[in-house]
Design a protein around this motif. Structure first.
Motif, PDB file in Angstrom:
ATOM      1  N   SER A  55      -5.525  -3.131  -7.571  1.00 20.17           N
ATOM      2  CA  SER A  55      -4.456  -3.884  -6.930  1.00 20.17           C
ATOM      3  C   SER A  55      -5.001  -4.907  -5.945  1.00 20.17           C
ATOM      4  O   SER A  55      -4.582  -6.062  -5.925  1.00 20.17           O
ATOM      5  CB  SER A  55      -3.506  -2.931  -6.221  1.00 20.17           C
ATOM      6  N   ALA A  56      -5.973  -4.484  -5.132  1.00 21.95           N
ATOM      7  CA  ALA A  56      -6.506  -5.374  -4.097  1.00 21.95           C
ATOM      8  C   ALA A  56      -7.317  -6.517  -4.692  1.00 21.95           C
ATOM      9  O   ALA A  56      -7.168  -7.675  -4.303  1.00 21.95           O
ATOM     10  CB  ALA A  56      -7.362  -4.578  -3.120  1.00 21.95           C
TER      11      ALA A  56
ATOM     12  N   PHE B 234      -6.235   1.453  -6.101  1.00 25.21           N
ATOM     13  CA  PHE B 234      -6.217   0.544  -4.959  1.00 25.21           C
ATOM     14  C   PHE B 234      -7.185  -0.622  -5.165  1.00 25.21           C
ATOM     15  O   PHE B 234      -6.892  -1.753  -4.770  1.00 25.21           O
ATOM     16  CB  PHE B 234      -6.550   1.304  -3.668  1.00 25.21           C
TER      17      PHE B 234
ATOM     18  N   LEU C  38       1.769   1.880  -3.520  1.00 27.38           N
ATOM     19  CA  LEU C  38       0.600   2.371  -4.253  1.00 27.38           C
ATOM     20  C   LEU C  38       0.344   3.840  -3.965  1.00 27.38           C
ATOM     21  O   LEU C  38       0.021   4.620  -4.868  1.00 27.38           O
ATOM     22  CB  LEU C  38      -0.635   1.550  -3.881  1.00 27.38           C
ATOM     23  N   ALA C  39       0.472   4.222  -2.699  1.00 19.45           N
ATOM     24  CA  ALA C  39       0.234   5.621  -2.328  1.00 19.45           C
ATOM     25  C   ALA C  39       1.238   6.540  -3.014  1.00 19.45           C
ATOM     26  O   ALA C  39       0.889   7.607  -3.518  1.00 19.45           O
ATOM     27  CB  ALA C  39       0.317   5.772  -0.805  1.00 19.45           C
TER      28      ALA C  39
ATOM     29  N   ARG D 243       0.824  -1.204   0.000  1.00 24.11           N
ATOM     30  CA  ARG D 243       0.000   0.000   0.000  1.00 24.11           C
ATOM     31  C   ARG D 243       0.865   1.263   0.000  1.00 24.11           C
ATOM     32  O   ARG D 243       0.477   2.276  -0.581  1.00 24.11           O
ATOM     33  CB  ARG D 243      -0.928  -0.002   1.216  1.00 24.11           C
ATOM     34  N   THR D 244       2.030   1.218   0.651  1.00 25.07           N
ATOM     35  CA  THR D 244       2.888   2.401   0.662  1.00 25.07           C
ATOM     36  C   THR D 244       3.385   2.720  -0.742  1.00 25.07           C
ATOM     37  O   THR D 244       3.486   3.903  -1.119  1.00 25.07           O
ATOM     38  CB  THR D 244       4.088   2.171   1.594  1.00 25.07           C
TER      39      THR D 244
END
Length: 290
Positions: free
Chosen positions: A93-94, A90, A72-73, A69-70
């Motif tokens: 990806s998830a 997100f 992705l952010a 997630r880091t």
């Protein structure tokens, strides 16, 4: 395992996003090297800005590795994504980390049905996944189209928006509303990768309409939940209506869409006139399954 059907969508979204940017946009110096073969940022440039190797980014674009997630952010910030685009990234990806699940078709929830039955001077309809029109009240039919006369496979808001000339003529802000439909379908594709019904709908609309093809391939994401619609109705003339969407708590895949106008405004008077015009038929709210 990573869902293979999901890989192209994630990769295409990232490619489109970086194609919209230039080195100057993201603070990189313009290179005096050979001209770029394709527009936008190169993979290596995105990887450098994110702080990962070019190989790792390539695997990410190919959907061959989970993405923290880091990362992705940071990627969302580097690609200058807005809130809707960031959420879409997100989601892609998830959802790629799980197999798609088939969900049974559902009838209109009884609470939404009761609300429809109570609304006599407010146009309202219930939308399901893929923007299927599950139910409507008489005023919504009088305002938009007689859904009851449509074949079941055409009772879809996006299909009407892009393939029905009368519907397009009715919507004075057609482009804005059509783009909202595209955004909704793109988010559905992220939540339910590999959905055959959605794939069929997107394929049909891509063949039928050039605007849909262009917007589906693009990166713009329009707001979904509220706004203003301007309609040119053949009976009551021009209307400016505020619309809002209420999600069913018991079944979040079903949403009640309602349209209202300020009391005393010409559009409000137009709705009241249309409601009285339809009251003579004394028809209850309709269900697509009926």
């Amino acid at each position: 395992m990573y869902t293979e059907a999901h890989v192209p969508e994630l990769g295409e979204f990232l490619k489109v996003c970086r194609a919209q940017l230039t080195p100057r946009t993201v603070g990189l110096p313009e290179s005096g090297a050979a001209p770029r073969r394709v527009p936008g940022l190169r993979r290596e440039e995105v990887a450098h800005l994110v702080g990962i190797s070019a190989r790792a980014y390539a695997r990410m674009e190919q959907g061959r590795t989970p993405v923290p997630r880091t990362v992705l952010a940071t990627l969302a910030r580097v690609l200058h994504l807005d809130d809707a685009q960031r959420a879409h990234l997100f989601e892609l990806s998830a959802k790629g980390m799980c197999e798609p699940r088939r969900r049974p078709a559902r009838k209109v929830h009884q609470q939404l049905r009761r609300i429809l039955d109570e609304l006599s001077t407010t146009p309202a309809l219930v939308l399901g996944r893929h923007l299927d029109i599950l139910a409507w009240n008489p005023l919504a039919a009088a305002l938009l189209t007689d859904f009851d006369k449509l074949p079941a496979n055409r009772r879809n808001y996006a299909r009407l928006m892009f393939t029905d000339p009368a519907f397009r003529e009715l919507c004075l802000d057609w482009r804005t509303n059509a783009r909202i439909c595209v955004t909704h379908l793109r988010l559905e594709a992220a939540r339910y990768p590999g959905d055959p019904k959605l794939a069929a709908l997107v394929g049909a609309l891509s063949v039928a309409d050039a605007d849909f093809r262009q917007w589906w391939a693009g990166r713009q994401m329009n707001g979904l939940w509220m706004g203003t619609k301007r309609l040119r109705h053949p009976i009551v003339g021009d209307l400016t209506l505020d619309w809002d969407t209420l999600t069913c708590t018991a079944d979040p895949t079903q949403k009640l869409v309602i349209a209202t106008a300020d009391p005393g405004a010409p559009s409000h008077d137009g709705l009241l006139f249309l409601a009285s015009w339809t009251a003579d038929s004394d028809r209850p709210a309709q269900d697509a399954a009926a």
